[in-house]
Design an enzyme around this catalytic site. Structure first.
Site, mmCIF file in Angstrom:
data_model
loop_
_atom_site.group_PDB
_atom_site.id
_atom_site.type_symbol
_atom_site.label_atom_id
_atom_site.label_comp_id
_atom_site.label_asym_id
_atom_site.label_seq_id
_atom_site.Cartn_x
_atom_site.Cartn_y
_atom_site.Cartn_z
ATOM 1 N N ASP A 28 0.855 -1.192 0.000
ATOM 2 C CA ASP A 28 0.000 0.000 0.000
ATOM 3 C C ASP A 28 0.887 1.236 0.000
ATOM 4 O O ASP A 28 2.068 1.157 0.344
ATOM 5 C CB ASP A 28 -0.922 0.034 1.228
ATOM 6 C CG ASP A 28 -1.863 1.238 1.202
ATOM 7 O OD1 ASP A 28 -2.499 1.471 0.159
ATOM 8 O OD2 ASP A 28 -1.962 1.960 2.214
ATOM 9 N N SER A 29 0.301 2.369 -0.354
ATOM 10 C CA SER A 29 1.055 3.627 -0.306
ATOM 11 C C SER A 29 1.449 3.964 1.131
ATOM 12 O O SER A 29 2.369 4.753 1.333
ATOM 13 C CB SER A 29 0.211 4.756 -0.896
ATOM 14 O OG SER A 29 -0.967 4.918 -0.133
ATOM 15 N N CYS A 54 -4.260 -1.384 -2.249
ATOM 16 C CA CYS A 54 -4.383 0.060 -2.471
ATOM 17 C C CYS A 54 -5.259 0.236 -3.702
ATOM 18 O O CYS A 54 -4.925 -0.274 -4.782
ATOM 19 C CB CYS A 54 -2.990 0.643 -2.708
ATOM 20 S SG CYS A 54 -2.995 2.391 -3.132
ATOM 21 N N CYS A 79 -11.067 2.969 -0.469
ATOM 22 C CA CYS A 79 -9.678 3.344 -0.203
ATOM 23 C C CYS A 79 -9.344 2.626 1.084
ATOM 24 O O CYS A 79 -10.110 2.696 2.060
ATOM 25 C CB CYS A 79 -9.534 4.846 -0.024
ATOM 26 S SG CYS A 79 -7.916 5.316 0.633
ATOM 27 N N THR A 80 -8.223 1.924 1.088
ATOM 28 C CA THR A 80 -7.934 1.059 2.236
ATOM 29 C C THR A 80 -7.552 1.853 3.488
ATOM 30 O O THR A 80 -7.463 1.283 4.569
ATOM 31 C CB THR A 80 -6.833 0.048 1.876
ATOM 32 O OG1 THR A 80 -5.684 0.755 1.387
ATOM 33 C CG2 THR A 80 -7.328 -0.912 0.811
ATOM 34 N N HIS A 81 -7.342 3.155 3.349
ATOM 35 C CA HIS A 81 -7.123 3.985 4.543
ATOM 36 C C HIS A 81 -8.437 4.267 5.288
ATOM 37 O O HIS A 81 -8.415 4.489 6.501
ATOM 38 C CB HIS A 81 -6.521 5.343 4.153
ATOM 39 C CG HIS A 81 -5.052 5.328 3.895
ATOM 40 N ND1 HIS A 81 -4.493 4.734 2.802
ATOM 41 C CD2 HIS A 81 -4.018 5.855 4.612
ATOM 42 C CE1 HIS A 81 -3.171 4.905 2.834
ATOM 43 N NE2 HIS A 81 -2.866 5.585 3.926
HETATM 44 N N1 DGL Z 1 -4.907 3.205 0.579
HETATM 45 C C1 DGL Z 1 -4.818 3.834 -0.710
HETATM 46 C C2 DGL Z 1 -6.044 3.459 -1.538
HETATM 47 O O1 DGL Z 1 -6.689 2.464 -1.246
HETATM 48 C C3 DGL Z 1 -4.584 5.294 -0.491
HETATM 49 C C4 DGL Z 1 -4.023 5.979 -1.654
HETATM 50 C C5 DGL Z 1 -3.250 7.226 -1.365
HETATM 51 O O2 DGL Z 1 -2.096 7.084 -0.971
HETATM 52 O O3 DGL Z 1 -3.785 8.311 -1.607
HETATM 53 O O4 DGL Z 1 -6.379 4.105 -2.503
#
Ligand code: DGL
Length: 279
Positions: free
Chosen positions: A10-11, A73, A192-194
């Site tokens: 992930d990012s 992500c 978004c996984t965040h």
């Molecule tokens: N967790 C990432 C996603 O699912 C976040 C992306 C980001 O870094 O903006 O899109």
């Protein structure tokens, strides 16, 4: 056989929401998690930059002997996955696999809605790619899908500011923008996984009859199905139940966040992005 872990990318810290579900469902495998925290957020970046960063991280995970990588992500899945699968992987090693999170989610999301109207919250990159609209249409052509980009949420989560009382105003901003698109939305996908990190705050700002769906369990189930359907890949993966964590930024900050997700405290290692560009 030497360790052949599953890579989870992930990012930043968001992919931990998916990793937790995967590790709960499939605890016997070995895992390496890589968070590119120093370059997060990806969501507002260009197609080329997201592809370049994601591909660098994927190659590094391959160097760490991962055979199978999950892009946990949505932004990377929306912007980089297709090029990686169709072009980059062919040139590198077509026996390895990189999977994303959008398709498995699109395959089931329609089942959660009674009104057949759902909202999708994601980064600007994910929303602009229209990947969810295109994928959901294949499985649930009658579903109406409304999207809303939430560009302030990932920076707020990565910085830890989501724990402050002022976060509510920023959370509400995008919920209002989504819900004004249709009063019939009964299901909201956190694409978004965040975002599951602020799931309770999101729920608190919505009417209680709206389902708020995080992707972790969906992706974990889909991975379990994938491994069952691909015994050759499954047979290559090592099973010692280990988890290794790497971040491209401050390890202490990463550990503080990550330890909340797992029963044991997390101790991550630092990897510099300068290592990624060494071919
Ligand atoms: N967790 C990432 C996603 O699912 C976040 C992306 C980001 O870094 O903006 O899109």
């Amino acid at each position: 056989m030497a360790g052949k872990p599953i890579g989870i990318f992930d990012s930043g810290i968001g992919g931990l929401t998916v990793f937790r579900s995967i590790a709960e469902k499939l605890p016997e495998y070995d895992y390496i998690y890589l968070g590119d925290n120093s370059r997060a957020p990806y969501g507002n970046r260009s197609f080329n930059t997201i592809h370049q960063y994601t591909w660098e991280c994927v190659q590094w995970l391959f160097k760490m002997d991962c055979q199978l990588i999950i892009l946990a992500c949505n932004t990377a899945s929306a912007k980089a996955l297709r090029t990686i699968q169709q072009k980059d992987m062919q040139a590198l090693d077509p026996t390895k696999r990189v999977l994303g999170v959008i398709r498995p989610t699109a395959e089931v999301i329609g089942k959660y809605s009674k009104t057949k109207e759902i909202g999708v919250l994601g980064t600007t990159g994910t929303v602009q790619s229209a990947s969810y609209l295109l994928e959901i249409e294949k499985f649930f052509p009658d579903l109406k899908v409304y999207q809303q980009a939430c560009p302030l949420w990932v920076p707020m989560i990565e910085s830890g500011d989501y724990e402050k009382p002022e976060a509510d105003a920023i959370i509400n901003l995008y919920l209002y923008e989504l819900m004004r698109q249709s009063i019939n939305i009964d299901t909201i996908l956190l694409a978004c996984t965040h975002y599951p990190l602020i799931q309770d705050q999101i729920k608190a700002n919505l009417s209680p009859n709206i389902n708020v769906i995080a992707q972790g369990d969906i992706v974990a189930q889909s991975l379990a199905n994938y491994l069952q359907r691909h015994p050759k890949m499954d047979g290559q993966l090592s099973r010692n139940g280990t988890k290794q964590f790497f971040t491209t930024d401050d390890t202490k900050e990463f550990d503080r966040h990550a330890s909340r997700f797992f029963s044991a405290p997390v101790t991550s290692s630092f990897v510099s992005v300068t290592e990624f560009s060494c071919k």
